[in-house]
Design a protein around this motif. Structure first.
Motif, PDB file in Angstrom:
ATOM      1  N   GLU A  71      -6.977  -2.088  -9.104  1.00 38.81           N
ATOM      2  CA  GLU A  71      -6.284  -1.226  -9.472  1.00 38.81           C
ATOM      3  C   GLU A  71      -6.564  -0.724 -10.796  1.00 38.81           C
ATOM      4  O   GLU A  71      -6.659   0.505 -11.121  1.00 38.81           O
ATOM      5  CB  GLU A  71      -4.958  -1.593  -9.379  1.00 38.81           C
ATOM      6  CG  GLU A  71      -4.537  -1.458  -7.808  1.00 38.81           C
ATOM      7  CD  GLU A  71      -3.061  -2.061  -7.540  1.00 38.81           C
ATOM      8  OE1 GLU A  71      -2.509  -2.113  -6.439  1.00 38.81           O
ATOM      9  OE2 GLU A  71      -2.424  -2.896  -8.531  1.00 38.81           O
ATOM     10  N   THR A 127     -10.561   3.457  -4.424  1.00 37.69           N
ATOM     11  CA  THR A 127      -9.282   3.054  -3.308  1.00 37.69           C
ATOM     12  C   THR A 127      -9.891   2.780  -2.006  1.00 37.69           C
ATOM     13  O   THR A 127      -9.585   1.746  -1.423  1.00 37.69           O
ATOM     14  CB  THR A 127      -8.481   4.426  -3.254  1.00 37.69           C
ATOM     15  OG1 THR A 127      -7.951   4.701  -4.559  1.00 37.69           O
ATOM     16  CG2 THR A 127      -7.424   4.151  -2.211  1.00 37.69           C
ATOM     17  N   LYS A 182      -0.114   1.703  -4.250  1.00 38.91           N
ATOM     18  CA  LYS A 182       0.434   2.837  -4.852  1.00 38.91           C
ATOM     19  C   LYS A 182      -0.637   3.591  -4.545  1.00 38.91           C
ATOM     20  O   LYS A 182      -1.869   3.726  -4.552  1.00 38.91           O
ATOM     21  CB  LYS A 182       0.774   2.808  -6.296  1.00 38.91           C
ATOM     22  CG  LYS A 182       2.053   1.733  -6.515  1.00 38.91           C
ATOM     23  CD  LYS A 182       2.126   1.653  -7.808  1.00 38.91           C
ATOM     24  CE  LYS A 182       3.264   0.553  -7.971  1.00 38.91           C
ATOM     25  NZ  LYS A 182       3.554   0.468  -9.847  1.00 38.91           N
ATOM     26  N   ASP A 183      -0.450   5.375  -4.964  1.00 37.30           N
ATOM     27  CA  ASP A 183      -1.392   6.125  -4.996  1.00 37.30           C
ATOM     28  C   ASP A 183      -1.744   6.207  -6.497  1.00 37.30           C
ATOM     29  O   ASP A 183      -1.154   6.781  -7.420  1.00 37.30           O
ATOM     30  CB  ASP A 183      -0.643   7.641  -4.643  1.00 37.30           C
ATOM     31  CG  ASP A 183      -1.825   8.802  -4.986  1.00 37.30           C
ATOM     32  OD1 ASP A 183      -2.976   8.667  -5.317  1.00 37.30           O
ATOM     33  OD2 ASP A 183      -1.499   9.952  -4.645  1.00 37.30           O
ATOM     34  N   TYR A 184      -3.077   5.657  -6.731  1.00 34.28           N
ATOM     35  CA  TYR A 184      -3.549   5.591  -8.000  1.00 34.28           C
ATOM     36  C   TYR A 184      -4.245   6.639  -8.600  1.00 34.28           C
ATOM     37  O   TYR A 184      -4.451   6.650  -9.812  1.00 34.28           O
ATOM     38  CB  TYR A 184      -4.607   4.327  -7.906  1.00 34.28           C
ATOM     39  CG  TYR A 184      -3.692   2.929  -8.285  1.00 34.28           C
ATOM     40  CD1 TYR A 184      -3.534   2.572  -9.793  1.00 34.28           C
ATOM     41  CD2 TYR A 184      -2.967   2.444  -7.395  1.00 34.28           C
ATOM     42  CE1 TYR A 184      -2.632   1.317  -9.970  1.00 34.28           C
ATOM     43  CE2 TYR A 184      -2.145   1.419  -7.830  1.00 34.28           C
ATOM     44  CZ  TYR A 184      -2.254   0.919  -9.180  1.00 34.28           C
ATOM     45  OH  TYR A 184      -1.405  -0.143  -9.401  1.00 34.28           O
ATOM     46  N   ARG A 205     -10.296   8.037  -5.771  1.00 38.58           N
ATOM     47  CA  ARG A 205     -10.265   8.101  -4.276  1.00 38.58           C
ATOM     48  C   ARG A 205     -11.294   7.138  -3.774  1.00 38.58           C
ATOM     49  O   ARG A 205     -11.198   6.226  -2.645  1.00 38.58           O
ATOM     50  CB  ARG A 205     -10.215   9.427  -3.794  1.00 38.58           C
ATOM     51  CG  ARG A 205      -9.026  10.148  -4.015  1.00 38.58           C
ATOM     52  CD  ARG A 205      -8.905  11.485  -3.059  1.00 38.58           C
ATOM     53  NE  ARG A 205      -7.878  12.501  -3.731  1.00 38.58           N
ATOM     54  CZ  ARG A 205      -8.181  13.113  -4.629  1.00 38.58           C
ATOM     55  NH1 ARG A 205      -9.392  13.634  -5.025  1.00 38.58           N
ATOM     56  NH2 ARG A 205      -7.149  13.931  -4.809  1.00 38.58           N
ATOM     57  N   GLU A 233      -2.312   9.323  -8.632  1.00 38.93           N
ATOM     58  CA  GLU A 233      -1.068   9.672  -9.586  1.00 38.93           C
ATOM     59  C   GLU A 233      -0.982   8.636 -10.796  1.00 38.93           C
ATOM     60  O   GLU A 233      -0.429   9.172 -11.778  1.00 38.93           O
ATOM     61  CB  GLU A 233       0.247   9.782  -8.645  1.00 38.93           C
ATOM     62  CG  GLU A 233       0.200  10.966  -7.584  1.00 38.93           C
ATOM     63  CD  GLU A 233       1.370  10.977  -6.873  1.00 38.93           C
ATOM     64  OE1 GLU A 233       2.398  10.088  -7.122  1.00 38.93           O
ATOM     65  OE2 GLU A 233       1.540  11.654  -5.991  1.00 38.93           O
ATOM     66  N   LYS A 240     -10.561  12.453 -10.324  1.00 37.68           N
ATOM     67  CA  LYS A 240      -9.615  12.011  -9.125  1.00 37.68           C
ATOM     68  C   LYS A 240     -10.341  11.549  -7.829  1.00 37.68           C
ATOM     69  O   LYS A 240     -10.078  10.710  -7.353  1.00 37.68           O
ATOM     70  CB  LYS A 240      -8.848  13.237  -8.811  1.00 37.68           C
ATOM     71  CG  LYS A 240      -7.741  13.651  -9.716  1.00 37.68           C
ATOM     72  CD  LYS A 240      -7.268  15.181  -9.550  1.00 37.68           C
ATOM     73  CE  LYS A 240      -6.545  15.404  -8.443  1.00 37.68           C
ATOM     74  NZ  LYS A 240      -6.094  16.854  -8.663  1.00 37.68           N
TER      75      LYS A 240
END
Length: 312
Positions: free
Chosen positions: A195, A235, A247-249, A232, A251, A228
């Motif tokens: 993360e 992720t 979590k949405d990393y 992704r 954001e 961004k």
């Protein structure tokens, strides 16, 4: 707990400053003019967001004099060694760690590059080597002075195998917290380290590719969209590796970015611009290699890696 921090730059120096200020037994390994200034005047922190400067007396030595001191005074060896060097300097620290440590010493690498702890453990099988990561934006402004670009300061650390857990880890967490450092003892450090990697790798890669600073990522435009997209891709890679993010990393990382001074750049950008060694292999090229290993498409990373000179 007695601490030794290897590296006195924007990571190790900041940790050493706050731990020494809180009265913890900590010694920094530094070198050259930076070391001389720390020993002469103390270590300074310049907080960019409010333009204040604070000094603290911190014990500091180079590797050779630290070892000599241990031998001459029969001083107790450190309980914890925190490694805060660049990835390309890591191998040179291994012999020193082996000599400076006692059998019970816990080693915590706090580097930008993912997977460092496991690689160090292979070379230091007689010691317990954790994994760790840090959320901080800082660098050496001049010898004896560090500049922090934002208020975030958090260390996440933990064992990779539950059976390796030791009660001393809770003491380390307590020492961090008492020093004004948010200490998080992780129960899934591989995921947590990935993360963190989902921030430091994209911001470094996109910053270098776009020649961009924090200001360019804080507003709409190509650098922000590239940042961004690379998050992704990390992720997706984490999912394939078995460490899905909770979590949405995109954001999370944009929120971290919003707290930085607009002119902030990454250490990798500064190193490449200055013609110094950089962590480009571990922060950019390694993602392409992991994508191939886990059969995950990382087209933005491939484009950036190719532009930056990655060889097949």
């Amino acid at each position: 707990m007695k601490y030794l921090i290897i590296g006195a730059g924007g990571t190790g120096g900041v940790l050493g400053f706050f731990m020494a200020k809180a009265g913890k037994d900590v010694t920094l390994i530094a070198r050259n003019e930076h070391l001389r200034e720390i020993n002469k005047n103390g270590l300074g922190i310049h907080r960019m967001w409010n333009d204040t400067v604070e000094y603290c007396q911190v014990k500091a030595a180079d590797m050779e004099s630290y070892e000599a001191q241990l031998c001459a005074s029969n001083e107790e060896k450190p309980d914890v060694i925190i490694v805060c060097v660049k990835g390309y300097s890591l191998d040179s620290t291994i012999p020193f760690i082996r000599r400076a440590a006692k059998p019970e010493t816990i080693v915590i690498p706090v580097l930008n590059i993912y997977g460092t702890g496991a690689k160090m453990q292979e070379k230091l099988q007689e010691l317990l080597v954790l994994d760790g990561c840090i959320y901080v934006s800082a660098n050496i402004e001049k010898p004896g002075m560090l500049i922090m670009h934002g208020e975030i300061l958090r260390v996440v650390f933990g064992v990779r195998k539950p059976e390796e857990f030791r009660t001393e880890l809770k003491e380390i967490q307590k020492d961090f917290d008492e020093s004004g450092i948010s200490g998080e003892l992780s129960d899934n450090i591989q995921r947590d380290a990935l993360e963190k990697f989902s921030y430091v790798s994209p911001i470094g890669a996109a910053g270098l590719y776009c020649n961009a600073c924090a200001r360019d990522f804080q507003r709409e435009g190509e650098p922000r969209e590239m940042f961004k997209a690379m998050i992704r891709e990390i992720t997706a890679l984490a999912e394939a590796m078995g460490y899905p993010f909770e979590k949405d990393y995109v954001e999370v990382n944009l929120e971290i970015l919003s707290g930085l001074a607009p002119e902030t750049t990454t250490s990798m950008q500064r190193d490449v611009t200055a013609g110094r060694k950089s962590e480009i292999d571990g922060l950019v090229y390694e993602v392409v290699r992991l994508g191939r290993k886990y059969n995950v498409s990382v087209p933005v990373y491939e484009k950036v890696a190719k532009a930056l000179g990655m060889k097949e």
